[in-house]
Write an enzyme that holds these catalytic residues in place. Sequence first.
Site, PDB file in Angstrom:
ATOM      1  CD  GLU A 145       8.549  11.898 -15.699  1.00 53.92           C
ATOM      2  OE1 GLU A 145       7.855  12.722 -16.310  1.00 53.92           O
ATOM      3  OE2 GLU A 145       9.476  12.234 -14.943  1.00 53.92           O
ATOM      4  CE  LYS A 162      11.442  19.066 -11.445  1.00 48.71           C
ATOM      5  NZ  LYS A 162      10.245  19.621 -12.066  1.00 48.71           N
ATOM      6  CG  HIS A 185      -1.691  -1.232   1.446  1.00 45.95           C
ATOM      7  ND1 HIS A 185      -2.888  -1.528   0.850  1.00 45.95           N
ATOM      8  CD2 HIS A 185      -1.372  -2.314   2.194  1.00 45.95           C
ATOM      9  CE1 HIS A 185      -3.294  -2.725   1.231  1.00 45.95           C
ATOM     10  NE2 HIS A 185      -2.374  -3.236   2.046  1.00 45.95           N
ATOM     11  CB  SER A 229      13.100  22.119 -15.574  1.00 50.62           C
ATOM     12  OG  SER A 229      12.316  23.269 -15.696  1.00 50.62           O
TER      13      SER A 229
END
Length: 461
Positions: free
Chosen positions: A290, A283, A156, A277
């Site tokens: 992804e 970043k 979980h 970024s």
Amino acid sequence: MAMMWAGRFSKEIASDVNDFNSSISFDSRMYRQDIAGSIAHARMLGEQGIIDPSESEAIIAGLKGILEDMESGSLKIDPNAEDIHMFIEAELTKRIGDAGKRLHTARSRNDQVAVDLKLYLKDEIKTIADMVRELIGCLIAISQEHIETVMPGYTHMQRAQPVTFAHHLMAYAQMFARDLERLSDCCRRADVMPLGSCALAGTTYPLDRRRTAELLGFRDITLNSLDGVSDRDYAIELAGVLSIIMMHLSRFSEEIILWCSWEFKFIELDDAYSTGSSIMPQKKNPDITELIRGKTARVYGDLQTLLTMMKGLPLAYNKDMQEDKEAIFDAADTVKMCIKTFIPMLKTMTVNKDNMRAAAAKGFINATDCADYLVKKGMPFRTAYKITGTLVARCIELNTTLEQLRIEEYNKLSELFDSDVYDAIALDRCVMTRGVEGGPAPDAVKAQIAELKERVKNIKI
Ligand code: ARG
């Protein structure tokens, strides 16, 4: 342009219809398989005396010349051709004259395209299987470095019980080993030659189909001509296997994305495998993972395309089936691209053992071990479970951990607790003692690695 089937027609095909109908833009990648299929067919026709052996030789030599010229780039594919089969046959006739017109004896594009696709996909399966093997090897190599790297295991998304990084990675190796088995299984069923089914009803010519199969390296031949030309199960099965591979890569990617976050910082990806970024200078984004997660959607889409394309088709061949190629090619291309990027990304990542251990030290992941301690002293598990729960609540109240909680607090709940409880719940011990087969203890993981290596070695494709 005059079409091959011009005899029956009094007009040329409309140019837009030709574009719409043509599959050359995507089936030309099967030119090697198409030529190999034609060479085997021509050889068998010659051996059977269906065509003159000298014509068979001329066809084979002509096809070899075409192959050479296509490989060298000196023969350009005509984008107006209807498909790769028509293009090569027309080119052959251009080169060797009438003998070329005999190649299509006892053959149809329906069995021709099926054999081409099977040959092509068998090669793709082998390439992908090699890549999956390499991925498993890479996971094993990293695991061997982290047999004792303790990290929290989750359920979980909550810290649950301690495992090791090796154990966690090996879970993925197990998934990819199953994928390898699935690829092998799917390859076996694709390895059945449809040539000789012709358009749909076989032929009156005395073909030796088994000889053609032998020349092409198929293990068997199809035994129903209608099925031979209209079966696309092998493409659907492969798309299914590829979807599962993508699902595994996607789950793995999701974990890597989490592990790279500041909230976890379990690993850091190499700069060469991350992106920045355009606005936020701080970043470092795990774009590869992804994208893999995103590309999983398109492979699932390819599977849906194939299943939906086939679901209403009466026997035998229907032109709808021309849509099979872009879908299955895309699925295979995508998987190859993803694995190819994933492996070096894994190889170059830095593992932050300290953060993994620190995360494992919080979150009471040794609570089960604390309960087991009481069980070993004779208490029923449910009672021990309840007492440990109360201890955890007390720790939260005092903002401490089970390791730091004083023995007096333990004894308030049970006299069975002794100072040796601290050994029993020490993080390393919690991992070391989980030595059941398939468990995270170092020896169990070493055994797991040895077994998997052997299993993977024995998967033949
Ligand atoms: N380009 C076609 C395909 O990919 C080849 C088979 C064509 N057969 C036919 N009867 N029109 O399916």
